[in-house]
Write an enzyme that holds these catalytic residues in place. Sequence first.
Site, short mmCIF file in Angstrom:
data_model
loop_
_atom_site.label_atom_id
_atom_site.label_comp_id
_atom_site.label_asym_id
_atom_site.label_seq_id
_atom_site.Cartn_x
_atom_site.Cartn_y
_atom_site.Cartn_z
N LEU A 13 -4.77 10.27 6.47
CA LEU A 13 -5.78 9.50 7.19
C LEU A 13 -5.19 8.69 8.33
O LEU A 13 -5.87 8.38 9.31
CB LEU A 13 -6.52 8.56 6.22
CG LEU A 13 -7.38 9.22 5.15
CD1 LEU A 13 -7.97 8.15 4.23
CD2 LEU A 13 -8.49 10.06 5.77
N GLU A 84 -9.32 1.32 -2.52
CA GLU A 84 -10.68 1.75 -2.22
C GLU A 84 -10.69 2.59 -0.95
O GLU A 84 -10.04 2.25 0.04
CB GLU A 84 -11.55 0.50 -2.04
CG GLU A 84 -12.94 0.73 -1.50
CD GLU A 84 -13.65 -0.57 -1.18
OE1 GLU A 84 -14.85 -0.50 -0.85
OE2 GLU A 84 -13.01 -1.65 -1.23
N ASP A 129 -2.01 -10.37 10.07
CA ASP A 129 -2.13 -9.24 11.01
C ASP A 129 -3.59 -8.87 11.23
O ASP A 129 -3.97 -7.70 11.17
CB ASP A 129 -1.33 -8.04 10.51
CG ASP A 129 -1.08 -7.00 11.61
OD1 ASP A 129 -1.17 -7.37 12.80
OD2 ASP A 129 -0.79 -5.84 11.29
#
Length: 291
Positions: A13, A84, A129
């Site tokens: 991903l 998740e 961040d």
Amino acid sequence: MLLASRYRLTEVLGHGGMGEVYRGCDELLGRPVAVKLLLPGPADPFAAARFRREARTAAMVKDPHVVAAYDFGQQDGSYFLVMELVEGRSVAHELAMRGPLEPERAIDIVQQAATGLAAAHRRDIVHRDIKPANLLIDADGTVKVADFGIARFVSDPVTTLPNHVLGTSLYLAPERAQGKPATAASDVYALGCVLYHLVTGQPPFAGDDPTAVLREHVRSEPTPPSELCPELAGPVEDLLLRMLAKDPAERPSTAEIVEGEALEGPAADGQDGHRPPLGRLWRWATLPTAR
């Protein structure tokens, strides 16, 4: 690839500074997951410690506006973190596709992100961040704070290389640019930079040289948003400039942002004297009674 005899990895991903994120399936529970793998390498001796801390901090922060951590482990010498899977897009993607957002939409995104950050701050965790790429929007529109890879507990010792500032220069608080420890107020500043970017189409300070951008955060005042977009004058601009205050003590807390208490004065009050929820500030600003 099968991890821990239960997590089947199917596709990459994305890539990050410390590893790769895969789409996967938890074959034991039959649910989709995202799995981050720490890539081996000698470049940063603190990478493994930060990866373990990411798992620890993400597991401690339980909130609908934070990407949930499910599991952590090690296989064949590599660490993995199971999270998740957010089926949607990042705020960075929405910004790239649509350009500057309507103020009310931008405020909604920031308020949801502040909700997740407030949950972290209550556990004494600073993200360090916050940027559009680390704010994810799931299919039902919920904004979730992601990637606690360089988060730290306020009480923890710093685990970075000497003279090495972690974070993204476009969204880095001035105290962090000066090498001072991050606090919850540093996350608020970064979120203010995100809000500025969302409503104006550009960060408050930008450039090709990260060091020069850091100096701007420390020394320069941001251009008032209303000079770029006159319609931003009022509550949105007031909120932005408070979030971008050089002095951390002058910034609102994430809890104040969530509760709609980040603005002071008549522009934030309704007819009954009570402040409206933050998501309604833009609407209130258009009413004669809110002037």
